[in-house]
Design an enzyme around this catalytic site. Sequence first.
Site, short mmCIF file in Angstrom:
data_model
loop_
_atom_site.label_atom_id
_atom_site.label_comp_id
_atom_site.label_asym_id
_atom_site.label_seq_id
_atom_site.Cartn_x
_atom_site.Cartn_y
_atom_site.Cartn_z
N LYS A 34 -49.90 47.57 47.23
CA LYS A 34 -50.51 46.25 47.42
C LYS A 34 -51.31 45.81 46.19
O LYS A 34 -51.31 44.62 45.85
CB LYS A 34 -51.39 46.24 48.66
CG LYS A 34 -52.64 47.10 48.61
CD LYS A 34 -53.42 46.99 49.90
CE LYS A 34 -54.65 47.89 49.88
NZ LYS A 34 -55.62 47.51 48.82
N THR A 35 -52.00 46.75 45.53
CA THR A 35 -52.76 46.37 44.33
C THR A 35 -51.82 45.88 43.24
O THR A 35 -52.12 44.92 42.53
CB THR A 35 -53.59 47.56 43.82
OG1 THR A 35 -54.44 48.04 44.87
CG2 THR A 35 -54.45 47.16 42.63
N ASP A 236 -58.04 40.89 49.57
CA ASP A 236 -57.52 42.24 49.81
C ASP A 236 -58.18 42.82 51.06
O ASP A 236 -59.30 42.44 51.42
CB ASP A 236 -57.84 43.11 48.58
CG ASP A 236 -57.11 44.44 48.60
OD1 ASP A 236 -56.17 44.59 49.41
OD2 ASP A 236 -57.48 45.32 47.81
N GLU A 237 -57.50 43.75 51.70
CA GLU A 237 -58.02 44.45 52.89
C GLU A 237 -58.50 43.46 53.95
O GLU A 237 -59.59 43.60 54.52
CB GLU A 237 -59.17 45.40 52.49
CG GLU A 237 -58.82 46.40 51.42
CD GLU A 237 -57.94 47.54 51.90
OE1 GLU A 237 -57.47 47.48 53.06
OE2 GLU A 237 -57.71 48.49 51.13
N GLN A 267 -54.65 49.97 59.55
CA GLN A 267 -55.77 50.62 58.86
C GLN A 267 -57.09 49.90 59.11
O GLN A 267 -58.03 50.02 58.32
CB GLN A 267 -55.49 50.69 57.36
CG GLN A 267 -54.29 51.54 57.00
CD GLN A 267 -54.13 51.72 55.50
OE1 GLN A 267 -54.90 52.41 54.84
NE2 GLN A 267 -53.11 51.09 54.95
N ARG A 616 -53.27 59.51 53.64
CA ARG A 616 -53.89 59.81 52.33
C ARG A 616 -53.14 60.94 51.64
O ARG A 616 -53.26 61.13 50.43
CB ARG A 616 -55.35 60.25 52.48
CG ARG A 616 -56.33 59.28 53.13
CD ARG A 616 -56.29 57.91 52.59
NE ARG A 616 -55.39 57.05 53.38
CZ ARG A 616 -54.95 55.87 52.99
NH1 ARG A 616 -55.28 55.39 51.82
NH2 ARG A 616 -54.15 55.16 53.76
#
Length: 732
Positions: A34-35, A236-237, A267, A616
């Site tokens: 996504k970044t 973002d997020e 998430q 993770r």
Amino acid sequence: MTDNLLSSLNEVQREAVQHTEGPLLILSGAGSGKTRVITHRIAYLLEHHAVSPYRILAVTFTNKAAKEMKERLDVLVKGSVSRDLWVATFHATCARILRRDIEKLGRNVGTESVLGSKNHAYTRDFTIFDTGEQATLVKDVLRQLNYSDKQYNPRAILSHISRVKNESISPEAYRQIADGYFERIVAEVYVLYQDALRLNNSLDFDDLLLFTVRLLNENPEVCQFYQNKFEYILVDEYQDTNRCQYELVNLLTGTKQNICVVGDDDQSIYAFRGADIRNILDFEKDYPNTRVLRLEQNYRSTQNILDAAWGVVHNNKARKAKKLWTDNDMGELVTCYEAMDENDEAGYVGTQIEDWHAEGVDYKDFAVFYRTNAQSRIFEEAFRAANIPYQIVGGVGFYDRMEIKDLLAYLRVVCNPNDSMSVRRIINVPSRGIGATTLDRLMNFAARQGISLFAAIQRVDEITAINRGLQTKVQRFTKIFDDFDAAMLPADALDYVLKVTGYLKNLEAQQTIEAQNRVENIEELINAVIEYEQNTPEPTLSDYLENVALTADIDAMETDTTDMVTLMTLHSAKGLEFPFVFIVGMEEGYLPHGRSLDTQKELEEERRLCYVGITRAMEQLYLLHASSRRTFRETEYRVQSRFISEIPEHLIKHVDRYRSPFRQSGSLYEVVSEDVVDYQVDQIVLHPQFGRGKITKISRSGHGVYVTVRFSRGGTTRRLDPSLTPLTISDY
């Protein structure tokens, strides 16, 4: 340039980058890049559409994410365009807006109950209180209301006030709707707490958001300015936004609706901070013309790890459909270890880390995740005993250390003399003979006069309860600031503080290890200030203090240069990745947490938390649970987490704690030949005095055979001669 920009993206990522007009919802699964999409989208706007960098706002949740985004953009686009972009956290974005226009708050009818009278209006040199200062302020308010801070926990009250602020509810409005005894107490505290903040010309973290929303709502010209300024907004997020952040984004977006939000409903794990998963689930209702894209290709983990994560999270009802896949290898099975108790659990983790490290794996490639901070203790003890280096994320941060807070308090008073909390901290630091009684009299005078503590100090000669000698000492304190200039560069200001107060000399004169550690911390602060000046085009003291106030624990985590195992809570782990991940304490009551079993909504958040932990892991995932744990001096038998049971059985390799296929070696378990005796290493045995234990070593001495047993009771280890003290082999 455009072709090169898009060539490294997959098909869905390219579509997300090129869809520039109108609302866009990018559902970005864990590890799906996504970044990369956000930075390439910004670069595409700059290069292909010739959008000015001043017209783009990108909002993140951590300074670390904002920094990474800027660094990537400087690589993608020629020149240092990131300096002209607004790429910042929500709180930093709001602080920047308020620095420009906070003085316009409270001018409209109906706002003075929240922001105070015009005699104490906010000014743009406000300071930002940290959580410790907020708690102290609440204690003061409780005393003012004749309530005990023992009976009413200040941090619990603060948490409740924070939730109320996140819902954009003012003190007066909350007073009208507060229901129940505790809520009415909170409502009383909330009003006076907000008045005290205003008197200090200070804001807490929630105020940064709340006041910005009010500023935009109450001042159409200000709102119009930012709507015209930001032609393109990226968030973002988005699944972690609360109500205030949701309103802020909508206000800034305006009618252009060139809004792109990126997030993963799977998430969403910060409901306790006010995050509202409905913001992302209902985005299409708010923006009916939304284009929805799903990033489902994972670049981080093996397929087995992704399948395990899917096995857990797809049981949630409140989620949007998506399933991660990868071109990576299938990878190893998920290892599930049932420990005897917490000591065995920590021992097993340490042993695995030692074994992998012996094969060349760096310590920094390992992470241990747990549900609550209290679970870290046993791992700290085990790692120290085994000489395994580690760092804890979420412990006492650099900027929370006493000497650092002292020096920053001096700098804050220079920028904002109304910051009474900082004045209280430093008035007798280093010692000037100004005691608690004198301070109380100064504070009482300030309260009666309705002025700040610093203003009261300047009028100390009017306070007859303070004798002439003490008045002189107080006046000497004010002289420290006579030659202080808020226009000083931060490094010069810090140098001035150290020189005029003698703070550093005072520590050096103590000649103790503790004092030396504090001196080293101050030297590191000097380095940090110099680094800030070197990396900031127009450094100012107020800007530096703002950056410090908005620094999060995760931003300070060492990742690149320090070879240490990372210990952290699952909540802190989001956004990170490690080749080897251990999720410990996977038992009912821990994960899912006992407080989360009452409602389906809370249980689903715990499931998402588990999903975050699993995703993770890049190469190897370990899930651990114990059959018993010691709590309050009693042994409590535990039940395996339901989340382990939700993972398909063919993805799991169960490790029997009695006959572990992993040869345990090193400083935690020592193993030698298991020859000619009836006992075997890793067997569980019963001793008539010490109880249940595990054989960790079998050795010979002369003609005898000795068995070393590590007992569950207190982690005691004994070397025994079984011919004298028979051990019973346990079947369970």
